[in-house]
Write an enzyme that holds these catalytic residues in place. Structure first.
Site, PDB file in Angstrom:
ATOM      1  N   SER A 197     -45.193 -28.870  18.552  1.00  0.00           N
ATOM      2  CA  SER A 197     -45.106 -28.039  19.747  1.00  0.00           C
ATOM      3  C   SER A 197     -43.650 -27.822  20.174  1.00  0.00           C
ATOM      4  O   SER A 197     -43.301 -26.783  20.725  1.00  0.00           O
ATOM      5  CB  SER A 197     -45.966 -28.614  20.885  1.00  0.00           C
ATOM      6  OG  SER A 197     -45.343 -29.751  21.413  1.00  0.00           O
TER       7      SER A 197
ATOM      8  N   SER B  83     -54.655 -28.944  12.617  1.00  0.00           N
ATOM      9  CA  SER B  83     -55.382 -28.460  11.438  1.00  0.00           C
ATOM     10  C   SER B  83     -55.054 -29.359  10.269  1.00  0.00           C
ATOM     11  O   SER B  83     -54.348 -28.960   9.342  1.00  0.00           O
ATOM     12  CB  SER B  83     -54.995 -27.006  11.134  1.00  0.00           C
ATOM     13  OG  SER B  83     -53.582 -26.881  11.076  1.00  0.00           O
TER      14      SER B  83
ATOM     15  N   LYS C 290       0.818  -1.219   0.000  1.00  0.00           N
ATOM     16  CA  LYS C 290       0.000   0.000   0.000  1.00  0.00           C
ATOM     17  C   LYS C 290       0.849   1.264   0.000  1.00  0.00           C
ATOM     18  O   LYS C 290       0.667   2.170  -0.817  1.00  0.00           O
ATOM     19  CB  LYS C 290      -0.922   0.028   1.231  1.00  0.00           C
ATOM     20  CG  LYS C 290      -1.905  -1.117   1.260  1.00  0.00           C
ATOM     21  CD  LYS C 290      -2.698  -1.139   2.542  1.00  0.00           C
ATOM     22  CE  LYS C 290      -1.878  -1.464   3.776  1.00  0.00           C
ATOM     23  NZ  LYS C 290      -1.274  -2.801   3.781  1.00  0.00           N
ATOM     24  N   SER C 291       1.793   1.313   0.948  1.00  0.00           N
ATOM     25  CA  SER C 291       2.600   2.525   1.064  1.00  0.00           C
ATOM     26  C   SER C 291       3.451   2.714  -0.184  1.00  0.00           C
ATOM     27  O   SER C 291       3.619   3.820  -0.684  1.00  0.00           O
ATOM     28  CB  SER C 291       3.476   2.459   2.317  1.00  0.00           C
ATOM     29  OG  SER C 291       2.662   2.341   3.460  1.00  0.00           O
TER      30      SER C 291
ATOM     31  N   LYS D 108       2.673  -6.782  -7.060  1.00  0.00           N
ATOM     32  CA  LYS D 108       3.869  -7.636  -7.092  1.00  0.00           C
ATOM     33  C   LYS D 108       3.770  -8.673  -8.220  1.00  0.00           C
ATOM     34  O   LYS D 108       4.232  -9.811  -8.079  1.00  0.00           O
ATOM     35  CB  LYS D 108       4.107  -8.326  -5.743  1.00  0.00           C
ATOM     36  CG  LYS D 108       4.141  -7.324  -4.567  1.00  0.00           C
ATOM     37  CD  LYS D 108       4.737  -7.916  -3.310  1.00  0.00           C
ATOM     38  CE  LYS D 108       4.557  -6.954  -2.141  1.00  0.00           C
ATOM     39  NZ  LYS D 108       5.122  -7.445  -0.885  1.00  0.00           N
TER      40      LYS D 108
ATOM     41  N   ASP E 164       5.403  -8.656 -10.702  1.00  0.00           N
ATOM     42  CA  ASP E 164       6.772  -8.969 -11.123  1.00  0.00           C
ATOM     43  C   ASP E 164       7.284 -10.237 -10.436  1.00  0.00           C
ATOM     44  O   ASP E 164       8.164 -10.917 -10.938  1.00  0.00           O
ATOM     45  CB  ASP E 164       7.716  -7.793 -10.828  1.00  0.00           C
ATOM     46  CG  ASP E 164       7.641  -7.331  -9.373  1.00  0.00           C
ATOM     47  OD1 ASP E 164       6.516  -7.112  -8.873  1.00  0.00           O
ATOM     48  OD2 ASP E 164       8.697  -7.196  -8.732  1.00  0.00           O
TER      49      ASP E 164
ATOM     50  N   ASP F  51      -3.480   6.448   3.197  1.00  0.00           N
ATOM     51  CA  ASP F  51      -2.726   5.189   3.260  1.00  0.00           C
ATOM     52  C   ASP F  51      -3.029   4.596   4.623  1.00  0.00           C
ATOM     53  O   ASP F  51      -2.936   5.276   5.634  1.00  0.00           O
ATOM     54  CB  ASP F  51      -1.227   5.463   3.141  1.00  0.00           C
ATOM     55  CG  ASP F  51      -0.412   4.173   3.266  1.00  0.00           C
ATOM     56  OD1 ASP F  51      -0.939   3.105   2.909  1.00  0.00           O
ATOM     57  OD2 ASP F  51       0.751   4.241   3.711  1.00  0.00           O
TER      58      ASP F  51
HETATM   59  N1  LIG Z   1       8.819  -7.014  -5.944  1.00  0.00           N
HETATM   60  C1  LIG Z   1       7.912  -6.141  -5.520  1.00  0.00           C
HETATM   61  N2  LIG Z   1       7.964  -5.718  -4.244  1.00  0.00           N
HETATM   62  C2  LIG Z   1       7.035  -4.832  -3.809  1.00  0.00           C
HETATM   63  C3  LIG Z   1       6.034  -4.349  -4.685  1.00  0.00           C
HETATM   64  N3  LIG Z   1       5.266  -3.477  -3.984  1.00  0.00           N
HETATM   65  C4  LIG Z   1       5.773  -3.421  -2.733  1.00  0.00           C
HETATM   66  N4  LIG Z   1       6.853  -4.243  -2.619  1.00  0.00           N
HETATM   67  C5  LIG Z   1       7.652  -4.471  -1.404  1.00  0.00           C
HETATM   68  O1  LIG Z   1       6.832  -5.084  -0.424  1.00  0.00           O
HETATM   69  C6  LIG Z   1       7.165  -4.642   0.887  1.00  0.00           C
HETATM   70  C7  LIG Z   1       5.961  -4.066   1.604  1.00  0.00           C
HETATM   71  O2  LIG Z   1       5.548  -2.866   0.989  1.00  0.00           O
HETATM   72  P1  LIG Z   1       4.780  -1.712   1.773  1.00  0.00           P
HETATM   73  O3  LIG Z   1       4.463  -0.680   0.773  1.00  0.00           O
HETATM   74  O4  LIG Z   1       5.492  -1.293   3.004  1.00  0.00           O
HETATM   75  O5  LIG Z   1       3.464  -2.513   2.170  1.00  0.00           O
HETATM   76  P2  LIG Z   1       2.227  -2.084   3.074  1.00  0.00           P
HETATM   77  O6  LIG Z   1       2.432  -2.766   4.375  1.00  0.00           O
HETATM   78  O7  LIG Z   1       1.038  -2.609   2.337  1.00  0.00           O
HETATM   79  O8  LIG Z   1       2.226  -0.580   3.157  1.00  0.00           O
HETATM   80  C8  LIG Z   1       8.286  -3.616   0.696  1.00  0.00           C
HETATM   81  O9  LIG Z   1       9.516  -4.249   0.886  1.00  0.00           O
HETATM   82  C9  LIG Z   1       8.094  -3.178  -0.740  1.00  0.00           C
HETATM   83  O10 LIG Z   1       9.275  -2.692  -1.292  1.00  0.00           O
HETATM   84  C10 LIG Z   1       6.018  -4.818  -6.061  1.00  0.00           C
HETATM   85  O11 LIG Z   1       5.181  -4.436  -6.890  1.00  0.00           O
HETATM   86  N5  LIG Z   1       6.961  -5.718  -6.403  1.00  0.00           N
HETATM   87 MG   LIG Z   2       2.148   0.673   4.694  1.00  0.00          MG
END
Ligand SMILES: Nc1nc2c(ncn2[C@@H]2O[C@H](COP(=O)(O)OP(=O)(O)O)[C@@H](O)[C@H]2O)c(=O)[nH]1
Ligand SMILES: [Mg+2]
Lengths: 595, 300
Positions: free
Chosen positions: A472, A528, A37-38, A166, A168, A110
């Site tokens: 009943s 009934s 999220k962050s 993620k 990727d 966030d």
């Molecule tokens: N490989 C990969 N890592 C990601 C991706 N998005 C977030 N991360 C990693 O996942 C971990 C958690 O991310 P964070 O944004 O802190 O998650 P939150 O707890 O949801 O806010 C961090 O180490 C990020 O760098 C992504 O699209 N691909």
């Molecule tokens: Mg976060």
């Protein structure tokens, strides 16, 4: 640096106008811990060029110190603003960030993924128009994904962007994406979302955030930012009847008496008739004062001061309403609560309840049930603990004007405050009032009024079947179930028959009707065996109030005429009396005979 | 149907906040720091309570090192708008001659700002104080509620903030506790400038470019506003066309070179700028997390 640098240089006036007329979308990013999220929000800020160079260079320094991405930028550090968050690498409290594109200004919340910080997540969700729900493609739908979905749906968010993140790390697998999407859509089917837009993304690399990714040629939907820019933001509030909770009465001098507030819904114009609820006094709007101007109208969302034609008694907490369609008033409600304090709900205790601009004392009853956040199943509960969601009755020390939360966040959402600690201990939503509003002059007290007072509709639950004994047993189980839900019932059994034969039966049916007129739910287990007898009873009740419950027997029973289309059919082998009663209660709920 | 612009929505939200505080708190005060955010805050307060005056005093915590033009502007606004203005300076700090040159920026800020603010709030018995902070200014601000609670010792507990749902604010507190209230929480720097422009809100002339005597020190352009500023060897004030993006104590506030003498020109520069407004503030650069720490200690 802002987008659109060319226009800014060439024609500032045009650019400012463009920016001034942008609308605003508020959204929340939620999902389980570490789903990204962050990172996603940091990425949105970065892509929309909401970051300045000094902020970027600070990010580089911090990424080296605390980052989770080796030498690369860790975008999460842009939003995790508290020291404890950066040190632990988690989000504890909601952060609000701002960015804009050429089309829209955005405020994004966030939110923390940990269950213990659910209340902070709800804070962010309460003002959101839309939710981005993140899912880690490797992990799929997790319990926190479900909890967050339930909370945003409960708070009235209708649109969800399902960001499968993620990608990727799963080789951009379309199969995996589709699997997650199907799983989520199945889970969310009952949550009342009008739209779920699934998008495969990598927050870290930026794929499908602003620019369509080359790695997902199979994705024909929008990018995330493209989606955020295009969803409609109109809340529809202006089309609803006028409502304004009075915040304060301004009396700067003897000639001026103005009612200040922010318009919750509708439109108001000078000359409009208004009614103050719950008192019911009426007057006409004389003037709409906004600073030095006198305005021809004002709409939902605006803060105004109204003067009225008459010197009526209106004070803070009253709600000014359109006279044609005033808000209802009541002092007993069925509510949904999200408990936010470490000390559990103590049924029967008094709390302060703040709704709109009014604070009253409320007694909260024992939960009728709590909701399992994973399955949405209703579970029996005696209290509510931190972060639990439950349905409870609230009894107020006086009547308030309200709307159901479904129809108005402003008039249907409330908080509970602990009298001793002053802490905000619960968030609450009004589902429905449990009694009739105040008595109107000349009103006829009828069966609906009597039943309304009991928070139910009258009904006859007619149990029939070859075995009197099982009948009943079910009758008793049913009455226990109704009692547990605070409903008012009465039973009618064989020993209540006065006289024999048809005459006695007819007398019993008349008694049944009288009890229903008193607003009761009557549980009848009378012999009934003939269809004609049951039809006689059915005819004395109003449409939809007669519920024939057929308890099938193992043996047919001599001379017993089985019903062809009973409202409820319970198979012989199938159920214990309590299970059978639960099915009947569910039916009554669906019919809205009981809440 | 009439569509509200984002500025109209922000304005309505701020006015709503002002009125809630006045309805629910006994003795509110508005922190007035003379800068552009304070100018907007004051304007919104005037709007919220029109045709009456804002039903609370304004408080300026004077460190003794503000730009002279700020003080002149403050006094002019108080006179023209007939405001109830309180000015407080930390008497002990003053007696000890605390200042940024002699004691360094950290000590100066702590004694003349943070401690002075607590003194003034305690002395006035204020249970709510409006401030002009925005969430877009700084990362720990982005986390703060609109109604932000302070213990009797003015401490902020960032890990235990009250949930804040919809626009329902819980203003209840125990004796001695107070709330800092931020009506501009959801405004951005651009929103502020645009609103100043649209509403023709008066601001301190230092925001506009003019030839001013400055020296370059530690990478910042510092204006030599009076003779108390000791010049280092080789430093020679020179007249350069500069303006300020934020205002504070003159020795701690960096100027930017600019030729923008009108609001549209300022907006244009701002929109094309690549650095944040906080860059000019010496106080934030001390260390990562410094703002959060200062806030926990009672800094606004
Ligand atoms: N490989 C990969 N890592 C990601 C991706 N998005 C977030 N991360 C990693 O996942 C971990 C958690 O991310 P964070 O944004 O802190 O998650 P939150 O707890 O949801 O806010 C961090 O180490 C990020 O760098 C992504 O699209 N691909
Ligand atoms: Mg976060």
């Amino acid at each position: 640096m802002a987008p659109n640098a060319d226009l800014i240089s060439a024609d500032l006036g045009a650019y400012l106008k463009l920016h001034e007329e942008k609308d605003l979308l508020r959204f929340i990013a939620c999902g389980s811990v570490d789903d990204g999220k962050s990172t996603l929000i940091g990425r949105l800020l970065y892509e929309s060029k909401a970051l300045f160079e000094d902020q970027l260079s600070a990010l580089e320094t911090e990424s080296k110190k605390f980052g989770t991405q080796g030498e690369n930028l860790d975008f999460a550090l842009l939003v995790d603003g508290l020291s404890a968050e950066r040190e632990q690498g988690i989000t504890i409290d909601v952060a609000y960030r701002f960015f804009s594109t050429d089309r829209r200004k955005f405020i994004v919340a966030d939110t923390p993924g940990h269950e213990q910080y659910t209340r902070n997540m709800a804070t962010g969700a309460s003002t959101a128009d839309l939710a981005i729900l993140l899912i880690d493609a490797r992990r799929g739908v997790l319990p926190q994904t479900r909890r967050h979905s339930l909370i945003v749906s409960m708070l009235g968010v209708k649109r969800v962007a399902l960001a499968v993140n993620k990608m990727d790390l799963v080789d951009w697998s379309q199969a995996r994406f589709e699997e997650i999407r199907r799983e989520y859509e199945a889970f969310a089917a009952d949550l009342g979302f009008t739209e779920i837009q699934a998008i495969p993304v990598s927050a870290l690399r930026g794929d499908n955030i602003m620019i369509p990714s080359l790695a997902t040629p199979w994705h024909d939907g929008p990018t995330l930012l493209g989606y955020l820019e295009s969803v409609p933001v109109d809340s529809g509030l202006q089309a609803l009847p006028f409502r304004m909770a009075v915040q304060r009465v301004a009396r700067p001098n003897l000639d001026f008496r103005g009612f200040c507030g922010r318009i919750a819904s509708g439109v108001v114009r000078p000359g409009d008739r208004v009614r103050a609820m719950p008192s019911g006094v009426e007057s006409r709007v004389r003037e709409i004062v906004v600073y030095r101007d006198s305005r021809p109208d004002a709409v939902a969302g605006e803060s105004v001061t109204l003067t009225l034609e008459d010197e009526i008694d209106v004070s803070r907490g009253d709600v000014l309403c359109a006279v044609e369609r005033p808000a209802e008033a009541a002092d007993r409600f069925l509510t949904r609560l999200l408990w936010m304090a470490p000390e559990p709900l103590q049924p029967g205790r008094d709390y302060l309840l703040k709704i709109g601009t009014r604070t009253v004392t409320a007694t909260i009853g024992a939960p009728r049930y709590k909701i399992d956040v994973n399955t949405q199943a209703r579970l029996a509960a005696e209290k509510l603990e931190l972060n639990e969601i439950g349905v409870c009755e609230a009894l107020l020390d006086r009547a308030i004007a309200f709307e159901r939360y479904d129809g108005s966040r402003e008039m249907g959402g409330f908080i509970l405050i602990d009298r001793l600690t002053n802490a905000t201990i619960a968030m609450g939503l009004i589902d429905e009032p449990l009694n009739r509003p105040g008595v109107q002059p000349g009103q006829r007290v009828d069966r609906a009024a009597r039943a309304g007072l009991k928070g139910q509709r009258p009904a006859a639950l007619w149990i029939t079947g070859p075995s009197a004994e099982r009948g009943s047993e079910l009758a008793q189980a049913l009455e226990r179930g109704l009692l547990a839900r605070g409903r008012h019932s009465m039973s009618l059994a064989e020993e209540d028959l006065r006289g024999s034969g048809e005459e006695g039966f007819r007398a019993a049916v008349e008694a049944l009707k009288l009890m229903a007129d008193a607003g009761l739910i009557v549980v009848a287990a009378l012999p009934s065996p003939r269809k004609a007898e049951r039809l006689l009873a059915r005819d004395r009740m109003a449409e939809g109030e007669f519920v024939e419950i057929f308890l099938e027997g193992l043996e047919t029973g001599a001379g017993y005429e089985a019903p062809e289309a009973p409202e409820i059919r319970l198979e012989a082998a199938e159920t214990s009396p309590d299970q059978a009663a639960a099915r009947v209660l569910a039916f009554l709920e669906a019919r809205r005979i009981i809440p | 149907m009439r569509k509200l612009t984002h500025l109209q929505r922000l304005e309505a939200e701020s006015i709503h906040i002002f009125r809630e505080v006045v309805a629910e708190c006994e003795n509110p005060v508005m922190l007035y720091s003379i800068g552009k955010d304070s100018a907007v805050l004051l304007h919104l307060a005037l709007k919220a309570f029109w045709p009456g005056p804002p039903p609370f005093p304004l408080l300026h915590v004077d460190t003794g090192w503000k730009f002279r033009e700020m003080i002149a502007f403050r006094d002019r606004m108080a006179r023209e708008l007939n405001l109830n203005l309180l000015v407080h300076m930390n008497p002990e700090g003053l007696a000890q001659g605390v200042g940024p040159f002699t004691h360094g920026s950290a000590v100066h800020t702590d004694v003349m700002k943070t401690q002075a603010l607590k003194q003034a709030l305690d002395a006035g018995g204020f249970d709510a104080a409006f401030g002009g902070a925005r969430r877009d200014e700084e990362k720990s601000r982005a986390k703060e509620r609109v109604f932000s609670f302070r213990s009797a010792r003015h401490q902020w507990d960032p890990k235990n903030q009250r949930p804040e749902l919809w626009s329902l604010y819980n203003a209840r507190k125990a004796r001695g506790e107070s709330i800092r209230v931020f009506p501009l929480s959801n405004w951005t720097e651009l929103d502020i400038w645009q609103y100043i422009h649209l509403e023709e809100i008066p601001i301190v002339p230092l925001y506009f470019a003019a030839k001013r005597p400055v020296v370059e020190r530690d990478g910042a352009l510092i204006m030599v506003d009076d003779e108390r500023m000791p010049l280092r060897p080789g430093e020679e004030p020179e007249l350069r066309s500069v303006r300020f993006r934020t205002l504070g104590c003159y020795p701690l506030t960096g100027a930017v070179e600019s030729t923008a003498t009108t609001l549209p020109e300022i907006l244009q520069e701002m929109l094309l700028s690549t650095s944040s407004e906080r860059q000019g503030r010496v106080i934030d650069r001390d260390s990562i997390g410094s703002m959060e720490r200062k806030k926990q200690e009672g800094y606004f």
